[in-house]
Design an enzyme around this catalytic site. Structure first.
Site, PDB file in Angstrom:
ATOM      1  N   SER A 141       0.834  -1.191   0.000  1.00  0.00           N
ATOM      2  CA  SER A 141       0.000   0.000   0.000  1.00  0.00           C
ATOM      3  C   SER A 141       0.881   1.257   0.000  1.00  0.00           C
ATOM      4  O   SER A 141       1.824   1.359  -0.773  1.00  0.00           O
ATOM      5  CB  SER A 141      -0.953  -0.029   1.195  1.00  0.00           C
ATOM      6  OG  SER A 141      -1.937   0.966   1.086  1.00  0.00           O
TER       7      SER A 141
ATOM      8  N   ASP B   2      -4.759  -3.498  -3.063  1.00  0.00           N
ATOM      9  CA  ASP B   2      -3.926  -3.196  -1.901  1.00  0.00           C
ATOM     10  C   ASP B   2      -3.488  -4.461  -1.176  1.00  0.00           C
ATOM     11  O   ASP B   2      -4.305  -5.261  -0.725  1.00  0.00           O
ATOM     12  CB  ASP B   2      -4.748  -2.317  -0.956  1.00  0.00           C
ATOM     13  CG  ASP B   2      -3.920  -1.714   0.161  1.00  0.00           C
ATOM     14  OD1 ASP B   2      -2.942  -2.358   0.588  1.00  0.00           O
ATOM     15  OD2 ASP B   2      -4.249  -0.607   0.603  1.00  0.00           O
TER      16      ASP B   2
END
Length: 249
Positions: free
Chosen positions: A40, A153
């Site tokens: 992320s 993510d």
């Protein structure tokens, strides 16, 4: 000889900007960051650092104003609210066209494949695509399609990817967990929001009010009502509204 550090940067959305401070403090103390793994926002900051462009990136984000941030939002009506093309397009300009193999230190970006429900490690190939896939927050940024894979993510499966750096044989592994809840051992400092930020926020509201006159009257009415309540001792004063109601000149 300085100690070699394997750095792991976890997920955390906007809190990921704290990774910049972590990197700067590690270097200030004389440690040598020998490899990085992240997911992320950790993958974004780690990739930019590995490419040697962290200072350029920091200068860019610190120069952004409110309207600049709004201009970076490209609304999408597919699998995510924001396409992310503008944000990651600017990151691509800063970093340049570079593959992970060309970085000065080993780097791993961790994404999640929703189709097969497994982690994907990017350790070679396009750096920009690796960062983009690892930071595709579900429902916020549109996912990255790679063949039959839908990449999002990496934090949804592994928010703190330590395993990729275990084989680096560094002196230390430093992992930064932005989602930690156990803070009993450390007293975190309380940092008040700077006055400059509040002044800019008030200026923005004033600017919007001048462009939207039909909203000014309700806002002024709310300020008047709160001040009456404060005068009667029924509620504590609100310094934000007090400043907004102060006469000019």
């Amino acid at each position: 000889m300085s100690k070699r550090v394997a750095l792991v940067l976890g997920s955390g959305g906007a809190r990921g900007y704290a990774h910049i401070g972590v990197i700067e403090e590690i270097e200030r103390r004389g440690y040598d960051i020998a490899c990085i793994a992240g997911c992320s926002m950790g993958a974004v900051i780690g990739g930019i650092y590995a490419a040697g462009k962290l200072e350029d990136y920091r200068n860019w984000i610190e120069s952004l104003d409110y309207l600049d941030v709004l201009r970076l939002v490209d609304v999408s009506f597919r699998l995510g609210a924001i396409r992310g093309d503008k944000v990651f397009g600017q990151i691509r300009k800063i970093v340049g066209e570079i593959n992970i193999e060309q970085l000065r230190i080993p780097y791993t970006a961790v994404a999640a494949d929703l189709t097969n429900q497994q982690e994907i490690w990017f350790q070679e190939g396009c750096l920009h695509q690796a960062m983009r896939a690892s930071a595709a927050i579900p429902s916020l940024f549109t996912p990255v399609m790679q063949g039959n894979r839908m990449l999002v993510d990496g934090g949804i499966l592994n928010p703190l990817p330590i395993v990729p750096v275990v084989s680096s044989h560094c002196d230390l592994i430093i992992a930064v967990n932005l989602n930690a809840t156990n803070q009993k051992q450390y007293q975190l400092p309380v940092i008040e929001r700077p006055a400059a930020f509040k002044m800019r926020f008030d200026a923005l509201l004033s600017s919007l009010g001048s462009r939207l006159p039909f909203r000014r009257k309700p806002a002024e009415e709310l300020i008047r009502i709160e001040q009456e309540i404060v005068a009667e001792g029924l509620a504590p004063p609100n310094p934000w509204l007090a400043d907004a109601a102060a006469p000019e000149g």
